[in-house]
Design an enzyme around this catalytic site. Structure first.
Site, PDB file in Angstrom:
ATOM      1  CG  ASP A 159      -9.890  -6.237  -9.864  1.00  0.00           C
ATOM      2  OD1 ASP A 159      -9.499  -7.279  -9.335  1.00  0.00           O
ATOM      3  OD2 ASP A 159      -9.659  -5.111  -9.386  1.00  0.00           O
ATOM      4  CG  HIS A 204      -8.047  -3.894  -6.106  1.00  0.00           C
ATOM      5  ND1 HIS A 204      -8.194  -4.862  -7.067  1.00  0.00           N
ATOM      6  CD2 HIS A 204      -6.908  -4.207  -5.446  1.00  0.00           C
ATOM      7  CE1 HIS A 204      -7.195  -5.726  -6.990  1.00  0.00           C
ATOM      8  NE2 HIS A 204      -6.391  -5.350  -6.009  1.00  0.00           N
TER       9      HIS A 204
HETATM   10  P1  NAX Z   1       6.409  -6.442  -3.475  1.00  0.00           P
HETATM   11  O1  NAX Z   1       6.274  -6.660  -2.004  1.00  0.00           O
HETATM   12  O2  NAX Z   1       7.088  -7.460  -4.309  1.00  0.00           O
HETATM   13  O3  NAX Z   1       7.123  -5.035  -3.739  1.00  0.00           O
HETATM   14  C1  NAX Z   1       6.791  -3.882  -3.055  1.00  0.00           C
HETATM   15  C2  NAX Z   1       8.058  -3.045  -3.006  1.00  0.00           C
HETATM   16  O4  NAX Z   1       7.709  -1.771  -2.450  1.00  0.00           O
HETATM   17  C3  NAX Z   1       9.149  -3.631  -2.102  1.00  0.00           C
HETATM   18  O5  NAX Z   1      10.354  -3.709  -2.835  1.00  0.00           O
HETATM   19  C4  NAX Z   1       9.240  -2.614  -0.957  1.00  0.00           C
HETATM   20  O6  NAX Z   1      10.541  -2.513  -0.427  1.00  0.00           O
HETATM   21  C5  NAX Z   1       8.794  -1.348  -1.675  1.00  0.00           C
HETATM   22  N1  NAX Z   1       8.360  -0.256  -0.791  1.00  0.00           N
HETATM   23  C6  NAX Z   1       7.725  -0.332   0.402  1.00  0.00           C
HETATM   24  N2  NAX Z   1       7.545   0.893   0.919  1.00  0.00           N
HETATM   25  C7  NAX Z   1       8.035   1.762   0.018  1.00  0.00           C
HETATM   26  C8  NAX Z   1       8.159   3.177  -0.010  1.00  0.00           C
HETATM   27  N3  NAX Z   1       7.701   3.938   0.992  1.00  0.00           N
HETATM   28  N4  NAX Z   1       8.759   3.760  -1.069  1.00  0.00           N
HETATM   29  C9  NAX Z   1       9.237   3.009  -2.092  1.00  0.00           C
HETATM   30  N5  NAX Z   1       9.169   1.658  -2.118  1.00  0.00           N
HETATM   31  C10 NAX Z   1       8.585   1.049  -1.074  1.00  0.00           C
HETATM   32  O7  NAX Z   1       4.912  -6.169  -3.984  1.00  0.00           O
HETATM   33  P2  NAX Z   1       4.323  -6.302  -5.444  1.00  0.00           P
HETATM   34  O8  NAX Z   1       3.901  -7.700  -5.663  1.00  0.00           O
HETATM   35  O9  NAX Z   1       5.256  -5.689  -6.406  1.00  0.00           O
HETATM   36  O10 NAX Z   1       2.980  -5.455  -5.279  1.00  0.00           O
HETATM   37  C11 NAX Z   1       3.016  -4.064  -5.110  1.00  0.00           C
HETATM   38  C12 NAX Z   1       1.680  -3.561  -4.598  1.00  0.00           C
HETATM   39  O11 NAX Z   1       0.653  -3.812  -5.556  1.00  0.00           O
HETATM   40  C13 NAX Z   1       1.200  -4.218  -3.305  1.00  0.00           C
HETATM   41  O12 NAX Z   1       0.708  -3.208  -2.426  1.00  0.00           O
HETATM   42  C14 NAX Z   1       0.038  -5.095  -3.760  1.00  0.00           C
HETATM   43  O13 NAX Z   1      -0.901  -5.290  -2.736  1.00  0.00           O
HETATM   44  C15 NAX Z   1      -0.518  -4.258  -4.883  1.00  0.00           C
HETATM   45  N6  NAX Z   1      -1.348  -4.939  -5.878  1.00  0.00           N
HETATM   46  C16 NAX Z   1      -2.409  -4.257  -6.350  1.00  0.00           C
HETATM   47  C17 NAX Z   1      -3.181  -4.729  -7.387  1.00  0.00           C
HETATM   48  C18 NAX Z   1      -4.297  -3.922  -7.955  1.00  0.00           C
HETATM   49  O14 NAX Z   1      -5.002  -4.430  -8.818  1.00  0.00           O
HETATM   50  N7  NAX Z   1      -4.521  -2.684  -7.526  1.00  0.00           N
HETATM   51  C19 NAX Z   1      -2.935  -6.076  -7.955  1.00  0.00           C
HETATM   52  C20 NAX Z   1      -1.545  -6.555  -7.742  1.00  0.00           C
HETATM   53  C21 NAX Z   1      -0.962  -6.235  -6.393  1.00  0.00           C
HETATM   54  O15 NAX Z   1      -1.375  -7.208  -5.490  1.00  0.00           O
END
Ligand code: NAX
Length: 369
Positions: A159, A204
């Site tokens: 952000d 966030h």
């Molecule tokens: P993806 O959906 O591409 O990847 C997430 C991965 O986590 C998947 O491969 C899934 O299988 C895995 N996963 C789920 N549960 C798990 C567990 N218990 N142990 C290990 N792995 C597990 O998401 P991606 O685009 O890479 O985003 C990851 C996270 O970042 C999401 O929660 C998203 O909302 C969050 N974000 C946060 C941001 C921030 O500024 N704080 C910005 C970017 C992003 O949107």
């Protein structure tokens, strides 16, 4: 020196895919620090994770990468971890309530906390990216009680960087058009190093408070207030036209504040995928400012999701919130007491803090079920 052991959860996801090369090229922990990378994902993502491991091997990353382990075994991934980058979370599905999402992710963070408590290095440094990032930090801190709270942070740097990117775009357009009007030959384009004093306060989420009231630009060899380059107070959210002063979040649809808050949604609408390259870059900046020997102690104030316990800004204690901090040499950080909030920022931050407290209460309730 023994390599730095780094675990990334959600290792098969899209942010990890952009982040791994930055780590492997020495751009996160420093060019001289060797990294032993542990990529963790859940069993349904095992094939995708194996594919990522193949690509890492094929990329011939020899500079900073000592070894890579791709695994669905949580204990193997967390054992001895000195840095944990928590991307893994439950995605929001159509029809799912925001509160259901908080509950599902609270369960995941409870488990991550237990793993950190039992298997990671006692001084492990953590950045939580999975949403709801700040509330996830709180849950993690309960289940990893031995981990110093200052070691648990969340990402609000994306952000922060989005706001700086928009400010630079606007400032450079104005400087270029002013120099064309003056007949000046050329103007030096401002970069991120020419901006200081920006801060994101709060959650966030859409309640976050992007604050430019202390921003300065480095122009013609000196720091100047933001308004001497961008005089549009309404766009900046600095207008004093309202009783009580300021109009953060009340301005026109396209105000800077609204644009920062909606940037994630805008990327999602355009790409049909959420931000990944910029998120990975923000994680790299967050970690390198905090932990790399080259950068820590030399960076300006940045926004980080941190514990509010003992903060000097008057934010309620017992939660995690985005606040301005300065990272210090050796992997520590302190609140940046040089920041003072305008009345308007404080009012909006209070609303964001209420939301954080509601999220915390919901997460705790869901964990009791
Ligand atoms: P993806 O959906 O591409 O990847 C997430 C991965 O986590 C998947 O491969 C899934 O299988 C895995 N996963 C789920 N549960 C798990 C567990 N218990 N142990 C290990 N792995 C597990 O998401 P991606 O685009 O890479 O985003 C990851 C996270 O970042 C999401 O929660 C998203 O909302 C969050 N974000 C946060 C941001 C921030 O500024 N704080 C910005 C970017 C992003 O949107």
């Amino acid at each position: 020196m023994a390599p730095l052991r780094v675990v990334i959860t959600g290792g098969a996801g899209q942010i990890a895919y952009s982040l791994i090369p930055l780590i492997a090229r020495g751009l996160v922990f420093g060019p001289d620090v060797k990294v032993d990378l542990r990529l963790l994902d859940i069993p349904p993502a095992a094939n995708a994770l194996a594919g990522v491991a193949m690509e890492v091997q094929d990329s011939l990353f020899s500079t900073a990468l000592e070894g890579v382990l791709a695994t669905t075994n949580e204990v193997e991934a967390f054992t001895g971890a000195q840095v944990a980058i928590l991307l893994g979370g439950f995605p929001r599905r159509p029809g799912m309530e925001r509160w259901d999402l908080i509950g599902k992710n609270a369960g995941i963070m409870k488990r991550m906390g237990e793993l950190l408590e039992t298997y990671a290095s006692p001084n492990c440094k953590v950045v939580v990216v999975a949403n709801p990032a700040q509330t996830n930090c709180y849950i993690l801190s309960i289940y990893a009680p031995s981990l110093p709270r200052k070691n648990i942070t969340s990402l609000s740097r994306l952000d922060h960087d989005r706001m700086i990117g928009m400010l630079l775009h606007e400032a450079n357009s104005r400087l270029i058009s002013d120099s064309a009007a003056d007949g000046s030959e050329c103007v030096r384009r401002l970069t991120a190093a020419d901006v200081r004093g920006a801060c994101i306060w709060g959650n966030h989420s859409n309640s976050q408070v992007p604050d430019v009231s202390a921003v300065e630009f480095f122009v013609d060899g000196r720091w100047v207030p933001i308004e001497s380059v961008i005089p549009d107070r309404t766009w900046l959210g600095l207008s004093n036209s309202l009783p009580g002063g300021g109009n953060i979040g009340v301005g026109p649809e396209e105000s800077l504040v609204e644009a920062v808050r909606k940037r994630g949604a805008a990327v999602l609408a355009a790409r049909k995928l959420s931000s990944a390259m910029s998120a990975a870059n923000a994680i790299a900046e967050h970690l390198s400012d905090w932990l790399s020997p080259e950068k820590s102690g030399h960076s300006p104030a940045v926004s980080m999701g941190v514990t509010t316990d003992g903060n000097p800004f008057g934010v309620s204690e017992g939660i995690f919130s985005s606040l301005p901090v300065r990272c210090t040499i050796g992997g520590d950080w302190n609140y940046d007491e040089g920041f003072s909030m305008t009345d308007d920022v404080r009012r909006h931050l209070e609303a964001s803090v209420v939301e954080l407290e509601e999220e915390k209460a919901t997460a705790l309730k869901m964990l009791e079920k």
